[in-house]
Design a protein around this motif. Structure first.
Motif, PDB file in Angstrom:
ATOM      1  N   ALA A  75      -0.251  -1.709   8.689  1.00 44.25           N
ATOM      2  CA  ALA A  75      -1.339  -1.563   7.722  1.00 44.25           C
ATOM      3  C   ALA A  75      -2.605  -2.165   8.314  1.00 44.25           C
ATOM      4  O   ALA A  75      -2.560  -3.262   8.876  1.00 44.25           O
ATOM      5  N   TRP A  76      -3.700  -1.404   8.234  1.00 40.13           N
ATOM      6  CA  TRP A  76      -4.977  -1.941   8.697  1.00 40.13           C
ATOM      7  C   TRP A  76      -5.805  -2.230   7.462  1.00 40.13           C
ATOM      8  O   TRP A  76      -6.208  -1.302   6.740  1.00 40.13           O
ATOM      9  N   VAL A  77      -6.080  -3.475   7.263  1.00 40.81           N
ATOM     10  CA  VAL A  77      -6.769  -3.879   6.035  1.00 40.81           C
ATOM     11  C   VAL A  77      -8.140  -4.454   6.379  1.00 40.81           C
ATOM     12  O   VAL A  77      -8.393  -4.808   7.527  1.00 40.81           O
ATOM     13  N   PRO A  78      -9.039  -4.551   5.387  1.00 38.14           N
ATOM     14  CA  PRO A  78     -10.369  -5.112   5.664  1.00 38.14           C
ATOM     15  C   PRO A  78     -10.248  -6.522   6.209  1.00 38.14           C
ATOM     16  O   PRO A  78      -9.318  -7.255   5.846  1.00 38.14           O
ATOM     17  N   PRO A  79     -11.177  -6.922   7.063  1.00 39.74           N
ATOM     18  CA  PRO A  79     -11.054  -8.222   7.738  1.00 39.74           C
ATOM     19  C   PRO A  79     -11.098  -9.392   6.759  1.00 39.74           C
ATOM     20  O   PRO A  79     -10.610 -10.473   7.068  1.00 39.74           O
ATOM     21  N   GLY A  80     -11.661  -9.158   5.578  1.00 39.99           N
ATOM     22  CA  GLY A  80     -11.746 -10.239   4.604  1.00 39.99           C
ATOM     23  C   GLY A  80     -10.386 -10.646   4.046  1.00 39.99           C
ATOM     24  O   GLY A  80     -10.173 -11.776   3.648  1.00 39.99           O
ATOM     25  N   GLN A  81      -9.454  -9.677   4.020  1.00 40.28           N
ATOM     26  CA  GLN A  81      -8.119  -9.975   3.501  1.00 40.28           C
ATOM     27  C   GLN A  81      -7.355 -10.784   4.533  1.00 40.28           C
ATOM     28  O   GLN A  81      -7.267 -10.377   5.687  1.00 40.28           O
ATOM     29  N   SER A  82      -6.831 -11.939   4.125  1.00 36.45           N
ATOM     30  CA  SER A  82      -6.118 -12.686   5.156  1.00 36.45           C
ATOM     31  C   SER A  82      -4.667 -12.898   4.740  1.00 36.45           C
ATOM     32  O   SER A  82      -4.369 -13.150   3.567  1.00 36.45           O
ATOM     33  N   PHE A  83      -3.808 -12.714   5.705  1.00 37.88           N
ATOM     34  CA  PHE A  83      -2.378 -12.871   5.460  1.00 37.88           C
ATOM     35  C   PHE A  83      -1.789 -13.723   6.571  1.00 37.88           C
ATOM     36  O   PHE A  83      -2.121 -13.540   7.738  1.00 37.88           O
ATOM     37  N   ALA A  84      -0.916 -14.639   6.176  1.00 40.77           N
ATOM     38  CA  ALA A  84      -0.261 -15.478   7.182  1.00 40.77           C
ATOM     39  C   ALA A  84       1.038 -14.798   7.602  1.00 40.77           C
ATOM     40  O   ALA A  84       1.677 -14.121   6.804  1.00 40.77           O
ATOM     41  N   VAL A  85       1.403 -15.008   8.843  1.00 40.38           N
ATOM     42  CA  VAL A  85       2.665 -14.452   9.319  1.00 40.38           C
ATOM     43  C   VAL A  85       3.804 -15.122   8.553  1.00 40.38           C
ATOM     44  O   VAL A  85       3.797 -16.340   8.357  1.00 40.38           O
ATOM     45  N   GLY A  86       4.737 -14.325   8.085  1.00 42.31           N
ATOM     46  CA  GLY A  86       5.859 -14.860   7.318  1.00 42.31           C
ATOM     47  C   GLY A  86       5.633 -14.773   5.824  1.00 42.31           C
ATOM     48  O   GLY A  86       6.574 -14.911   5.041  1.00 42.31           O
ATOM     49  N   GLN A  87       4.405 -14.546   5.418  1.00 39.33           N
ATOM     50  CA  GLN A  87       4.078 -14.449   4.001  1.00 39.33           C
ATOM     51  C   GLN A  87       4.687 -13.180   3.397  1.00 39.33           C
ATOM     52  O   GLN A  87       4.799 -12.163   4.062  1.00 39.33           O
ATOM     53  N   THR A  88       5.074 -13.229   2.125  1.00 39.01           N
ATOM     54  CA  THR A  88       5.552 -12.024   1.470  1.00 39.01           C
ATOM     55  C   THR A  88       4.389 -11.386   0.720  1.00 39.01           C
ATOM     56  O   THR A  88       3.488 -12.070   0.250  1.00 39.01           O
ATOM     57  N   ALA A  89       4.431 -10.047   0.652  1.00 36.38           N
ATOM     58  CA  ALA A  89       3.356  -9.320  -0.013  1.00 36.38           C
ATOM     59  C   ALA A  89       3.925  -7.984  -0.473  1.00 36.38           C
ATOM     60  O   ALA A  89       5.131  -7.735  -0.367  1.00 36.38           O
ATOM     61  N   TYR A  90       3.065  -7.139  -0.991  1.00 36.33           N
ATOM     62  CA  TYR A  90       3.510  -5.815  -1.453  1.00 36.33           C
ATOM     63  C   TYR A  90       2.675  -4.743  -0.747  1.00 36.33           C
ATOM     64  O   TYR A  90       1.453  -4.823  -0.714  1.00 36.33           O
ATOM     65  N   ALA A  91       3.349  -3.766  -0.173  1.00 27.77           N
ATOM     66  CA  ALA A  91       2.637  -2.654   0.454  1.00 27.77           C
ATOM     67  C   ALA A  91       2.599  -1.511  -0.539  1.00 27.77           C
ATOM     68  O   ALA A  91       3.647  -1.076  -1.036  1.00 27.77           O
ATOM     69  N   HIS A  92       1.398  -1.052  -0.827  1.00 30.38           N
ATOM     70  CA  HIS A  92       1.242   0.066  -1.750  1.00 30.38           C
ATOM     71  C   HIS A  92       0.921   1.312  -0.937  1.00 30.38           C
ATOM     72  O   HIS A  92      -0.046   1.345  -0.182  1.00 30.38           O
ATOM     73  N   LEU A  93       1.780   2.358  -1.047  1.00 29.21           N
ATOM     74  CA  LEU A  93       1.573   3.610  -0.328  1.00 29.21           C
ATOM     75  C   LEU A  93       1.141   4.664  -1.342  1.00 29.21           C
ATOM     76  O   LEU A  93       1.997   5.265  -2.007  1.00 29.21           O
ATOM     77  N   PRO A  94      -0.188   4.892  -1.509  1.00 23.48           N
ATOM     78  CA  PRO A  94      -0.647   5.830  -2.538  1.00 23.48           C
ATOM     79  C   PRO A  94      -0.046   7.215  -2.297  1.00 23.48           C
ATOM     80  O   PRO A  94      -0.008   7.681  -1.152  1.00 23.48           O
ATOM     81  N   PRO A  95       0.454   7.884  -3.347  1.00 18.40           N
ATOM     82  CA  PRO A  95       1.107   9.191  -3.178  1.00 18.40           C
ATOM     83  C   PRO A  95       0.216  10.193  -2.434  1.00 18.40           C
ATOM     84  O   PRO A  95       0.706  10.957  -1.602  1.00 18.40           O
ATOM     85  N   GLU A  96      -1.090  10.168  -2.725  1.00 19.58           N
ATOM     86  CA  GLU A  96      -1.966  11.158  -2.089  1.00 19.58           C
ATOM     87  C   GLU A  96      -2.174  10.855  -0.600  1.00 19.58           C
ATOM     88  O   GLU A  96      -2.679  11.690   0.141  1.00 19.58           O
ATOM     89  N   ALA A  97      -1.801   9.636  -0.150  1.00 26.18           N
ATOM     90  CA  ALA A  97      -1.963   9.297   1.268  1.00 26.18           C
ATOM     91  C   ALA A  97      -0.712   9.597   2.081  1.00 26.18           C
ATOM     92  O   ALA A  97      -0.738   9.571   3.304  1.00 26.18           O
ATOM     93  N   LEU A  98       0.380   9.905   1.388  1.00 25.09           N
ATOM     94  CA  LEU A  98       1.618  10.225   2.108  1.00 25.09           C
ATOM     95  C   LEU A  98       1.606  11.700   2.509  1.00 25.09           C
ATOM     96  O   LEU A  98       1.132  12.551   1.759  1.00 25.09           O
TER      97      LEU A  98
END
Lengths: 364, 306
Positions: free
Chosen positions: A320-343
């Protein structure tokens, strides 16, 4: 489509010592259109350009330009102009004489051709350069002179062969702007050959993607990115997320067990893909459809974005390529949203593991 | 940050800032030439004006030059020398350009073939021309044995050696110089990017326009230097016109030779004056040719603004 075609390549084939370089190529260009012929090195795109320019004879097939078949017509009578890589200027002529070259060949008198050359030089922002020698120009300036030299003869078709690949990144952006501006001003039909998908996307109304001498997909840049015809196309354009799945209507069951919703109906085994920039990564469960719990396995900052590698509980890997402002640490849990129109998915072939050509320039 | 160590200044490095360093560096070679060639010229000049010599009163006199220039034979010889040099150079230039264009795509063998005549001495070539073209030569005999009606004896074969049109001389020079010029032009041609021709075609040039507007101008430096070498050589050549050329008039170098070897030692200053005149004419022609060949006189600016 064909009734409006301004330039039509019909069944073009070219072999070198029996090895096909271009195979059974059909391609239409509309008047005033910008079309990019995109593909990796050695895919036959430059050969195609030389076939169109008449510098090589095709083994079979024909090209029709503005209602006239070009079979047997030598390059000088095709009403085209060609700009090659590095803006190959004639070293024995001044900049002004280079621009006036095509006019001189057409018998335009000296006063007229000099006036037109100076006007054209002004259009490429090189006023005052007419008496310089080509050796005194930078790469970008030489390329602009080459453009002026081609446009001054008012070609029906302007062919650009990797025109910007010898320039550095900043200059390339400026040159792309200039070419688009000139194309808009003159309305010339433009065919640009490139191996750089970024360049193709920026420069073209439509992109013709070519592998191994064959056209794979001809579409708008948006369509190519969002609706690639197969995995090879998707990978060449920077696609990284590919999953095997079984479709039943709008429902999709991934081979690892997760299930997703599509916005179109499919049946049976498919390959599904999503562009990494279309994957949304959420810290919390904010919606319910197509949400996969993931762990951040890798996080890389590239300047303009943050590239994340995510893994699902079942071991599925997702980028996932996200805006640089969003920060995530390695090992952190999160949710990936795959919009139906993008599949996007296509039927899985028996063993469709075609060799994937590596894009030479990855998007920055 | 580490300080940059000042480099040790050597005599060599001290020279670096001297603006005419390049000239200083060729001085040793230049002085050798100056002494051997320039010294000879000075001695020759002194002899020609009577300041140094075997005869005469040792006073300054331009009599030898007067005698040389006043002789009608000098002007006839000059005309003949110029005719031979210009014709041979022009013919070999045009033919070499054609040959080089034909051999452009050929492999290494073409350059090798062009080198074949280089090591053959002129005298061997001259002997060959005599054997081939003289009235009793091979070609004449061949035609006779083939029964060509117009050759019933060696008297019927056209005079091709020692003839007034100097066909034998031309044939020899062309045989020797065409491969030489082609060799040079091939090397220059191979340095011209083939894409330039492609680019010209794609801008609307016919193959002929492409040759005329792109290939030929790019070949020009090679053409100028090669034809210059040929011209200078042919103009000053002695043995070829001496053995194959017309019996009258004779070329300038032969005139010099004859005056120099004359039993009358009073002819010696005249011979030297003739030799110096020959060199002067040669140098002047070469300078003119270089200036024209540079293209500078024909280059013009666009836009009318200075």
């Amino acid at each position: 489509m064909s009734e409006t075609a301004y330039c039509a390549m019909q069944n073009l084939t070219k072999r070198f010592r029996g090895v096909p370089a271009v195979r059974d190529l059909w391609l239409d260009l509309h008047q005033g259109e910008r079309l990019a012929l995109l593909g990796p090195s050695g895919c036959g795109k430059s050969t195609t350009l030389q076939l169109i320019a008449g510098l090589l004879p095709p083994d079979s097939g024909q090209i029709v330009l503005d209602g006239r078949s070009l079979v047997g017509i030598p390059p000088e009578r095709r009403d085209m102009a060609l700009v090659l890589q590095k803006g190959l200027l004639f070293p024995h002529l001044s900049v002004g004489e280079n621009v006036a070259f095509g006019l001189k060949l057409r018998g335009v008198n000296r006063a007229d051709r000099e006036a037109q050359a100076l006007a054209m030089l002004a259009q490429v922002q090189l006023t005052g350069f007419e008496n310089r020698r080509p050796a005194e120009l930078s790469g970008g300036q030489a390329q602009r002179v080459a453009l002026a030299r081609s446009l001054v003869i008012r070609p029906k078709l302007l062919l650009l062969d990797e025109p910007l690949s010898a320039l550095d990144a900043n200059l390339r952006g400026d040159m792309q702007e200039l070419i688009l501006q000139l194309q808009a001003d003159t309305g010339v039909t433009l065919l640009i050959v490139t191996h750089d998908q970024q360049e193709a996307v920026v420069m073209a109304d439509r992109i013709a993607l070519m592998f191994d001498g064959c056209l794979r997909q001809v579409d708008t840049p948006e369509a190519l990115y969002q609706r690639p015809s197969d995995g090879t196309v998707a990978r060449f354009l920077g696609g990284v997320n590919f999953f095997g799945a079984v479709a039943a209507g709008n429902r999709l069951r991934l081979t690892d067990g997760d299930s997703l919703t599509l916005d179109s109906a499919h049946q049976g085994p498919v390959q599904v893909t999503i562009r990494p920039e279309r994957v949304q990564v959420l810290a919390e469960r904010l919606c319910s459809t197509n949400l996969l719990p993931v762990t951040v396995a890798q996080s890389r900052f590239t300047g303009t974005q943050r590239q994340l590698v995510l893994t699902t509980a079942a071991g599925l890997e997702l980028q996932a390529w996200v805006p640089p402002g969003q920060s995530f640490a390695v090992g952190q849990t999160a949710y990936a949203h795959l919009p139906p129109e993008a599949l996007w998915c296509w039927p899985a072939a028996g063993n469709a593991s075609v060799a994937v050509p590596e894009p030479e320039l990855l998007s920055h | 940050m580490t300080a940059v160590q000042p480099l040790k200044t050597t005599a060599w490095m001290a020279l670096r800032d001297v603006p005419w360093r390049a000239y200083l560096l060729v001085l040793p070679a230049l002085s050798l030439v100056a002494v051997l060639f320039g010294g000879g010229l000075v001695l020759a000049f002194l002899q020609s004006v009577g300041l140094l010599g075997l005869t005469g009163d040792g006073g300054f006199s331009l009599a030898a030059y007067g005698a040389a220039l006043g002789d009608e034979q000098f002007w006839r010889s000059l005309g003949l020398s110029l005719y031979i040099a210009f014709t041979a150079t022009a013919l070999s230039t045009v033919l070499s350009i054609g040959l080089a264009m034909l051999l452009r795509e050929a492999g290494r063998w073409a350059s090798f073939a062009c080198q074949l005549t280089l090591p053959i001495p002129h005298l061997v070539g001259i002997a060959g021309i005599l054997l081939l073209l003289s009235p009793s030569g091979l070609i004449s005999r061949l035609l006779y044995s083939l029964g060509w009606i117009w050759i019933s004896s060696d008297q019927d074969f056209p005079l091709l050696v020692n003839d007034s049109a100097n066909i034998g001389v031309m044939t020899h020079f062309l045989w020797k110089e065409i491969p030489f010029m082609t060799l040079i032009l091939l090397a220059v041609l191979r340095g011209i990017r083939p894409e330039l021709g492609m680019q010209a075609r794609a801008l609307g040039a016919t193959p002929w326009q492409c040759f005329w507007n792109v290939t030929l101008p790019l070949l020009r430096p090679g053409i100028v230097s090669a034809s210059l070498i040929v011209f200078g050589f042919v103009f000053g050549n002695f043995e070829v016109p001496f053995l194959l050329g017309s019996t009258y008039p004779k070329t300038l170098p032969i005139l010099v030779y004859q005056a120099f070897t004359n039993v009358d030692l009073n002819q010696r200053p005249v011979a030297i004056a003739l030799g110096l005149l020959l060199s002067l004419i040669s140098i002047a022609l070469i300078a003119l040719y270089l200036w024209l060949g540079s293209g500078q006189p024909f280059r013009r600016r666009l836009g009318g603004q200075p």
